[in-house]
Design an enzyme around this catalytic site. Structure first.
Site, short mmCIF file in Angstrom:
data_model
loop_
_atom_site.label_atom_id
_atom_site.label_comp_id
_atom_site.label_asym_id
_atom_site.label_seq_id
_atom_site.Cartn_x
_atom_site.Cartn_y
_atom_site.Cartn_z
N ASP A 29 -45.04 18.31 -42.20
CA ASP A 29 -45.99 17.21 -42.33
C ASP A 29 -45.27 15.89 -42.04
OD1 ASP A 29 -48.92 16.91 -44.04
OD2 ASP A 29 -47.74 15.10 -43.67
N ILE A 30 -45.94 15.00 -41.33
CA ILE A 30 -45.33 13.74 -40.94
C ILE A 30 -45.15 12.78 -42.13
CG2 ILE A 30 -47.43 12.43 -40.39
CD1 ILE A 30 -46.03 11.62 -37.74
N ASN A 86 -57.56 21.30 -48.06
CA ASN A 86 -58.54 20.28 -48.41
C ASN A 86 -59.74 20.44 -47.48
OD1 ASN A 86 -56.74 19.16 -50.29
ND2 ASN A 86 -55.73 17.93 -48.71
N GLY A 92 -60.77 15.77 -49.73
CA GLY A 92 -59.71 14.88 -49.25
C GLY A 92 -59.23 15.22 -47.86
N GLN A 93 -60.04 15.97 -47.09
CA GLN A 93 -59.63 16.34 -45.74
C GLN A 93 -59.63 15.12 -44.82
OE1 GLN A 93 -62.03 19.45 -43.95
NE2 GLN A 93 -60.52 19.79 -42.29
N HIS A 99 -56.16 23.61 -42.05
CA HIS A 99 -54.72 23.66 -42.30
C HIS A 99 -54.49 23.89 -43.78
CE1 HIS A 99 -56.07 19.47 -42.53
NE2 HIS A 99 -55.17 19.30 -43.48
N HIS A 101 -51.57 23.23 -46.67
CA HIS A 101 -50.34 22.53 -47.03
C HIS A 101 -49.48 23.48 -47.87
CE1 HIS A 101 -51.96 18.32 -46.31
NE2 HIS A 101 -53.10 18.99 -46.44
#
Ligand code: AMP
Ligand code: ZN
Length: 113
Positions: A29-30, A86, A92-93, A99, A101
């Site tokens: 994740d960035i 999410n 909270g998407q 995806h 997490h």
């Protein structure tokens, strides 16, 4: 389709990949929220879990077992990790390509925010 994660699958944007096979891509994740924070995505565009269909059952199962493998490979399986998806606004998407997490490397609190 203008989808960030589809562009990663296509190779137009190059994430920091930690695992890949014919069905899934796993990358860091960035904006990591834990010492280990990777995203597992299907290469096929599925918007979110609400968009998944019965025909995606094998793919969804494969993503879960890939999370197990990646957690082991990254050395966080025994200490523990959290797997989160999410879905839509209240979930909270922010990126509308399914995806999961995988978060690890610190103690997770409950309930989530
Ligand atoms: P969500 O908010 O559940 O939709 O998660 C989207 C995740 O994608 C967030 O944790 C972002 O930090 C992450 N993200 C957004 N853009 C990138 C990128 N270019 N490379 C890696 N992760 C990204
Ligand atoms: Zn997509």
């Amino acid at each position: 389709m203008d989808c960030l994660f589809c562009k990663m699958v296509a190779g137009d944007i190059k994430p920091d990949v930690v695992h890949e096979d014919d069905q899934v891509l796993v990358f860091r994740d960035i904006a990591p929220q834990a010492p280990v924070h990777v995203l597992l995505i299907p290469k096929k565009h599925v918007t979110n879990l609400d968009d998944a269909e019965p025909g995606d059952a094998a793919l969804l199962g494969h993503i879960l077992l890939t999370a197990q493998k990646v957690a082991r490979d990254l050395g966080v399986a025994k200490d523990g990790f959290r797997l989160v998806t999410n879905c839509n606004r209240n979930g909270g998407q922010t990126v509308y390509h399914l995806h999961f997490h995988l978060l690890a490397g610190r103690h997770m609190t409950w309930p989530p925010g």
